[in-house]
Design an enzyme around this catalytic site. Structure first.
Site, PDB file in Angstrom:
ATOM      1  N   THR A 127       2.946 -12.786   2.840  1.00 27.81           N
ATOM      2  CA  THR A 127       2.086 -13.384   1.829  1.00 27.81           C
ATOM      3  C   THR A 127       2.820 -14.604   1.249  1.00 27.81           C
ATOM      4  OG1 THR A 127       0.633 -12.894  -0.041  1.00 27.81           O
ATOM      5  CG2 THR A 127       2.840 -11.899  -0.118  1.00 27.81           C
ATOM      6  N   ARG A 148       2.056 -29.179  -6.564  1.00 28.15           N
ATOM      7  CA  ARG A 148       1.863 -29.680  -7.938  1.00 28.15           C
ATOM      8  C   ARG A 148       0.497 -30.315  -8.178  1.00 28.15           C
ATOM      9  NH1 ARG A 148       7.309 -32.334  -6.789  1.00 28.15           N
ATOM     10  NH2 ARG A 148       6.235 -32.050  -4.810  1.00 28.15           N
ATOM     11  N   THR A 178      -6.023 -11.713   3.632  1.00 26.99           N
ATOM     12  CA  THR A 178      -7.140 -11.040   2.962  1.00 26.99           C
ATOM     13  C   THR A 178      -8.292 -12.010   2.674  1.00 26.99           C
ATOM     14  OG1 THR A 178      -6.170 -11.491   0.806  1.00 26.99           O
ATOM     15  CG2 THR A 178      -5.577  -9.382   1.841  1.00 26.99           C
ATOM     16  N   ARG A 192      -5.563   0.352   8.582  1.00 26.16           N
ATOM     17  CA  ARG A 192      -4.140   0.008   8.529  1.00 26.16           C
ATOM     18  C   ARG A 192      -3.449   0.496   9.798  1.00 26.16           C
ATOM     19  NH1 ARG A 192      -3.843   2.605   2.588  1.00 26.16           N
ATOM     20  NH2 ARG A 192      -4.621   0.857   1.379  1.00 26.16           N
ATOM     21  N   ASP A 223       0.812  -1.231   0.000  1.00 29.05           N
ATOM     22  CA  ASP A 223       0.000   0.000   0.000  1.00 29.05           C
ATOM     23  C   ASP A 223       0.839   1.272   0.000  1.00 29.05           C
ATOM     24  OD1 ASP A 223      -2.245  -1.657   0.129  1.00 29.05           O
ATOM     25  OD2 ASP A 223      -2.204  -1.673   2.319  1.00 29.05           O
ATOM     26  N   GLY A 274      -4.602  -4.314  -3.777  1.00 29.28           N
ATOM     27  CA  GLY A 274      -5.603  -3.281  -4.047  1.00 29.28           C
ATOM     28  C   GLY A 274      -4.829  -2.050  -4.460  1.00 29.28           C
ATOM     29  N   HIS A 275      -4.850  -1.730  -5.743  1.00 32.89           N
ATOM     30  CA  HIS A 275      -4.044  -0.626  -6.263  1.00 32.89           C
ATOM     31  C   HIS A 275      -4.963   0.492  -6.742  1.00 32.89           C
ATOM     32  CE1 HIS A 275      -0.431  -3.511  -7.152  1.00 32.89           C
ATOM     33  NE2 HIS A 275      -0.825  -3.515  -5.897  1.00 32.89           N
ATOM     34  N   ASP A 321       2.375  14.622   1.692  1.00 30.56           N
ATOM     35  CA  ASP A 321       1.369  15.586   2.161  1.00 30.56           C
ATOM     36  C   ASP A 321       0.720  15.161   3.482  1.00 30.56           C
ATOM     37  OD1 ASP A 321       0.416  13.561   0.237  1.00 30.56           O
ATOM     38  OD2 ASP A 321      -1.569  14.283   0.815  1.00 30.56           O
ATOM     39  N   GLN A 381       1.879  -6.160  -3.224  1.00 32.66           N
ATOM     40  CA  GLN A 381       2.314  -6.296  -1.834  1.00 32.66           C
ATOM     41  C   GLN A 381       3.613  -5.497  -1.610  1.00 32.66           C
ATOM     42  OE1 GLN A 381       1.218  -9.588  -3.418  1.00 32.66           O
ATOM     43  NE2 GLN A 381      -0.673  -8.602  -2.819  1.00 32.66           N
ATOM     44  N   THR A 400      -7.485  -1.057   0.801  1.00 33.89           N
ATOM     45  CA  THR A 400      -8.168  -0.963  -0.492  1.00 33.89           C
ATOM     46  C   THR A 400      -8.925  -2.257  -0.798  1.00 33.89           C
ATOM     47  OG1 THR A 400      -6.293   0.391  -1.177  1.00 33.89           O
ATOM     48  CG2 THR A 400      -7.754  -0.349  -2.928  1.00 33.89           C
ATOM     49  N   VAL A 436       2.520  14.145  -3.703  1.00 30.15           N
ATOM     50  CA  VAL A 436       1.952  15.002  -2.654  1.00 30.15           C
ATOM     51  C   VAL A 436       0.418  15.010  -2.668  1.00 30.15           C
ATOM     52  CG1 VAL A 436       3.973  16.495  -2.401  1.00 30.15           C
ATOM     53  CG2 VAL A 436       2.280  17.015  -4.169  1.00 30.15           C
ATOM     54  N   GLY A 437      -0.149  13.978  -3.276  1.00 31.23           N
ATOM     55  CA  GLY A 437      -1.604  13.856  -3.326  1.00 31.23           C
ATOM     56  C   GLY A 437      -1.942  12.617  -4.147  1.00 31.23           C
ATOM     57  N   LYS A 467       1.798   1.953  -5.199  1.00 29.28           N
ATOM     58  CA  LYS A 467       2.317   1.339  -6.435  1.00 29.28           C
ATOM     59  C   LYS A 467       1.393   1.593  -7.619  1.00 29.28           C
ATOM     60  CE  LYS A 467       2.284  -2.590  -4.295  1.00 29.28           C
ATOM     61  NZ  LYS A 467       1.994  -2.116  -2.920  1.00 29.28           N
TER      62      LYS A 467
HETATM   63  P1  GDP Z   1      -0.807   0.289  -3.577  1.00 32.77           P
HETATM   64  O1  GDP Z   1      -1.427  -0.978  -3.083  1.00 32.77           O
HETATM   65  O2  GDP Z   1       0.658   0.348  -3.305  1.00 32.77           O
HETATM   66  O3  GDP Z   1      -1.142   0.591  -5.009  1.00 32.77           O
HETATM   67  O4  GDP Z   1      -1.462   1.466  -2.692  1.00 32.77           O
HETATM   68  P2  GDP Z   1      -3.026   1.616  -2.324  1.00 32.77           P
HETATM   69  O5  GDP Z   1      -3.739   2.114  -3.522  1.00 32.77           O
HETATM   70  O6  GDP Z   1      -3.548   0.410  -1.644  1.00 32.77           O
HETATM   71  O7  GDP Z   1      -2.944   2.722  -1.187  1.00 32.77           O
HETATM   72  C1  GDP Z   1      -2.426   3.987  -1.421  1.00 32.77           C
HETATM   73  C2  GDP Z   1      -3.527   5.037  -1.125  1.00 32.77           C
HETATM   74  O8  GDP Z   1      -2.948   6.327  -1.035  1.00 32.77           O
HETATM   75  C3  GDP Z   1      -4.544   5.136  -2.240  1.00 32.77           C
HETATM   76  O9  GDP Z   1      -5.781   5.494  -1.684  1.00 32.77           O
HETATM   77  C4  GDP Z   1      -3.998   6.254  -3.107  1.00 32.77           C
HETATM   78  O10 GDP Z   1      -5.005   6.910  -3.870  1.00 32.77           O
HETATM   79  C5  GDP Z   1      -3.424   7.163  -2.070  1.00 32.77           C
HETATM   80  N1  GDP Z   1      -2.238   7.951  -2.484  1.00 32.77           N
HETATM   81  C6  GDP Z   1      -1.222   7.611  -3.313  1.00 32.77           C
HETATM   82  N2  GDP Z   1      -0.285   8.578  -3.329  1.00 32.77           N
HETATM   83  C7  GDP Z   1      -0.722   9.547  -2.489  1.00 32.77           C
HETATM   84  C8  GDP Z   1      -0.169  10.794  -2.042  1.00 32.77           C
HETATM   85  O11 GDP Z   1       0.927  11.204  -2.414  1.00 32.77           O
HETATM   86  N3  GDP Z   1      -0.909  11.504  -1.140  1.00 32.77           N
HETATM   87  C9  GDP Z   1      -2.113  11.084  -0.678  1.00 32.77           C
HETATM   88  N4  GDP Z   1      -2.750  11.816   0.200  1.00 32.77           N
HETATM   89  N5  GDP Z   1      -2.659   9.907  -1.074  1.00 32.77           N
HETATM   90  C10 GDP Z   1      -1.959   9.157  -1.953  1.00 32.77           C
HETATM   91  P1  IMO Z   2      -0.986  -4.240  -2.220  1.00 29.41           P
HETATM   92  O1  IMO Z   2      -0.544  -4.790  -3.541  1.00 29.41           O
HETATM   93  C1  IMO Z   2      -1.040  -4.631   2.137  1.00 29.41           C
HETATM   94  C2  IMO Z   2      -1.171  -8.711   3.759  1.00 29.41           C
HETATM   95  C3  IMO Z   2      -2.432  -9.167   4.466  1.00 29.41           C
HETATM   96  C4  IMO Z   2      -1.837 -10.142   5.474  1.00 29.41           C
HETATM   97  C5  IMO Z   2      -0.712 -10.809   4.690  1.00 29.41           C
HETATM   98  C6  IMO Z   2      -1.093 -12.148   4.068  1.00 29.41           C
HETATM   99  O2  IMO Z   2      -2.254  -3.495  -2.260  1.00 29.41           O
HETATM  100  O3  IMO Z   2       0.137  -3.480  -1.558  1.00 29.41           O
HETATM  101  P2  IMO Z   2      -2.610 -12.853   1.994  1.00 29.41           P
HETATM  102  O4  IMO Z   2      -4.052 -12.613   1.708  1.00 29.41           O
HETATM  103  O5  IMO Z   2      -1.691 -12.302   0.955  1.00 29.41           O
HETATM  104  O6  IMO Z   2      -2.307 -14.288   2.319  1.00 29.41           O
HETATM  105  O7  IMO Z   2      -2.333 -12.040   3.359  1.00 29.41           O
HETATM  106  O8  IMO Z   2      -0.370  -9.887   3.665  1.00 29.41           O
HETATM  107  N1  IMO Z   2      -1.373  -8.199   2.378  1.00 29.41           N
HETATM  108  C7  IMO Z   2      -1.289  -6.916   2.044  1.00 29.41           C
HETATM  109  N2  IMO Z   2      -1.087  -5.809   2.798  1.00 29.41           N
HETATM  110  N3  IMO Z   2      -1.157  -4.522   0.793  1.00 29.41           N
HETATM  111  C8  IMO Z   2      -1.313  -5.610   0.011  1.00 29.41           C
HETATM  112  O9  IMO Z   2      -1.300  -5.556  -1.336  1.00 29.41           O
HETATM  113  C9  IMO Z   2      -1.428  -6.867   0.628  1.00 29.41           C
HETATM  114  N4  IMO Z   2      -1.625  -8.144   0.186  1.00 29.41           N
HETATM  115  C10 IMO Z   2      -1.575  -8.933   1.258  1.00 29.41           C
HETATM  116  O10 IMO Z   2      -3.084  -8.087   5.096  1.00 29.41           O
HETATM  117  O11 IMO Z   2      -1.253  -9.439   6.553  1.00 29.41           O
HETATM  118 MG    MG Z   3      -2.937  -1.604  -1.814  1.00 31.10          MG
END
Ligand code: GDP
Ligand code: IMO
Ligand code: MG
Length: 420
Positions: free
Chosen positions: A235, A138, A124, A301, A13, A40-41, A329, A220, A295, A409-410, A16
């Site tokens: 994971t 396998r 998850t 979190r 999170d 969750g991206h 930010d 992840q 996400t 920054v957002g 990415k």
């Molecule tokens: P990912 O799993 O690494 O793709 O990240 P997630 O999407 O799960 O979580 C990142 C959260 O932060 C999302 O809600 C984004 O929209 C938000 N986000 C990303 N960059 C920024 C930033 O620079 N500032 C703020 N305030 N939010 C951000």
């Molecule tokens: P993104 O790509 C944050 C965490 C779960 C749990 C552990 C194992 O959005 O960054 P799993 O379901 O993979 O067996 O769970 O890993 N986890 C994540 N935490 N961001 C993720 O993906 C994650 N994918 C799995 O919360 O602690």
């Molecule tokens: Mg995520």
């Protein structure tokens, strides 16, 4: 030849999705290579928020998107994501070797967590672990089998009774579907997705030979890696940069850019060690201002200060060639900003992340304090960032030993500053 990997440097999170979208404008291919819909991206464009669990975020820029062999794919989730985005203009390829998440994997994931008396992981519950376990054992079902009726039928006939017995006899979970029902649903999905069959390894390697731009979107984060994370609180795949070679089927030498995505503080979803965790009002500031809710599962979190021993270790595992710092930010408005520069373990100062959770339990963070800063959201250039914010960033850069090339920054695509 230009292969770029986007890697989560912490616990996931980090942003990415946002960074992948940002760098996808010049890409020919955008590829997912590990994990599944545990990811969750988020991409925010023109005020519209899009969330992806399985499809590479490059879909927003209208790029050809690929799902490599190292991913575990839930066809129900794929169907929903394709329908949400609207298949108009979507150009998708899926590797035949990709393993399929079957409905028993979700039940097994839940059952396993229930049975853990201590050391619950907080997965998850998307069936990720059980699907990777079947692959290692396998007995997994691959995409090449999903799309061929006879082979799918035979594989379900082999696997279903075993899974049903385990679920009912070991986990005491009543299986709410029958073998024929599963076959009918998954055979229909296989027929629908057959058109996406594509040797991703071949396509990616040829593209790189032909000097095309390929962005590999990690899922992840480094410390959720099955080998190098905080095992067992990890994971089941390999989010570190090495995962791209086994997840796509390509040589490491084809990668020339590895971007470490670093959130300006630290967050973690699920259980496991977190040395710089904050549970006070500063933590509450990060949770609320950063909107730190998962996400995928919506869980709150856990939050804490930035951890340099973690990031130095992340640098060692991944070999970042540059860093992207996100969510700067969110620190805006705090009077002081702290960074953990080292730990004290058994009266000794250490600069790296201990290799075991036992070591981590004893680690006491040592902090350096920075003056707070304001981010107005109007900054477009690095030089326009507050002096104290730049001091914070430059300290991180120096301590990790890697240049920062992007500062976010957002959440929006436009809230992105490139640092020369
Ligand atoms: P990912 O799993 O690494 O793709 O990240 P997630 O999407 O799960 O979580 C990142 C959260 O932060 C999302 O809600 C984004 O929209 C938000 N986000 C990303 N960059 C920024 C930033 O620079 N500032 C703020 N305030 N939010 C951000
Ligand atoms: P993104 O790509 C944050 C965490 C779960 C749990 C552990 C194992 O959005 O960054 P799993 O379901 O993979 O067996 O769970 O890993 N986890 C994540 N935490 N961001 C993720 O993906 C994650 N994918 C799995 O919360 O602690
Ligand atoms: Mg995520």
């Amino acid at each position: 030849m230009a292969g770029t990997i986007v890697i989560g440097a912490q616990f996931g999170d980090e942003g990415k999705g946002k960074v992948t979208d940002f760098y996808s404008d010049k890409a020919d291919l955008v590829v997912r290579y590990q994990g599944g819909n545990n990811a969750g991206h988020t991409v925010v464009v023109a005020g519209k928020t899009l969330k992806f669990h399985l499809l590479p975020s490059g879909v927003v820029q209208g790029k050809r998107i690929l799902i490599g062999a190292g991913v575990v794919l839930d066809p129900r989730v794929l169907k929903k994501e394709i329908s949400d985005i609207g298949s108009k203009g979507m150009d998708l390829g899926i590797d035949p070797r990709t393993h399929i998440i079957m409905p028993w994997h979700n039940l097994l994931d839940e059952g396993r967590e229930e049975l853990r008396t201590t050391k619950k992981i907080g997965t998850t519950k998307r069936g990720i672990g059980p699907c990777y376990a079947d692959k290692a054992e396998r007995i997994g079902i691959r995409f090449e089998e999903l799309v061929e009726e006879k082979r799918l039928q035979q594989r379900i006939r082999e696997v279903f009774p075993v899974k049903k017995a385990i679920l009912e006899k070991v986990y005491n979970i009543k299986v709410p579907f029958g073998e024929n029902e599963v076959f009918d649903e998954y055979n229909a999905l296989g027929k629908e997705f057959r058109k996406y069959l594509c040797d991703v390894s071949l396509e990616v390697c040829e593209a790189l030979e032909n000097r095309k731009e390929v962005v590999f979107e990690g899922a992840q984060g480094t410390f959720l890696d099955n080998d190098f994370g905080t095992y067992p609180y990890v994971t089941s795949s390999h989010p570190i940069s090495g995962g791209v070679t086994t997840g796509v089927g390509m040589p490491a030498a084809k990668i020339n850019r590895i971007i470490g995505i670093v959130k300006a503080y630290t967050t973690r979803v699920g259980f496991g060690p977190f040395p710089t965790e904050l549970t006070d009002e500063t933590g509450e500031h990060l949770t609320q201002k950063g909107n730190e809710f998962g996400t995928t599962t919506g869980r709150k979190r856990r939050v804490g200060w930035l951890d340099l021993p973690m990031l130095r270790t992340s640098m060692r595992f991944n070999g970042f060639t540059e860093l992207a710092i996100t969510k700067l930010d969110v620190l805006s408005g705090l009077k002081k900003v702290k960074v953990c520069h080292s730990y004290t373990v058994n009266a000794k100062e250490i600069k790296y992340f201990p290799y075991s959770n036992k070591g981590l339990e004893k680690a006491v963070p040592n902090y350096r304090e920075f003056e707070g800063f304001e981010i107005t959201g109007k900054e477009k250039k690095y030089s326009e960032l507050a002096k104290n914010a730049r001091a914070y960033l430059e300290y991180i850069e120096k301590e990790i030993g890697c240049p920062i090339k992007l500062v976010s920054v957002g959440a929006g695509r436009e809230d992105t500053i490139l640092k020369q």
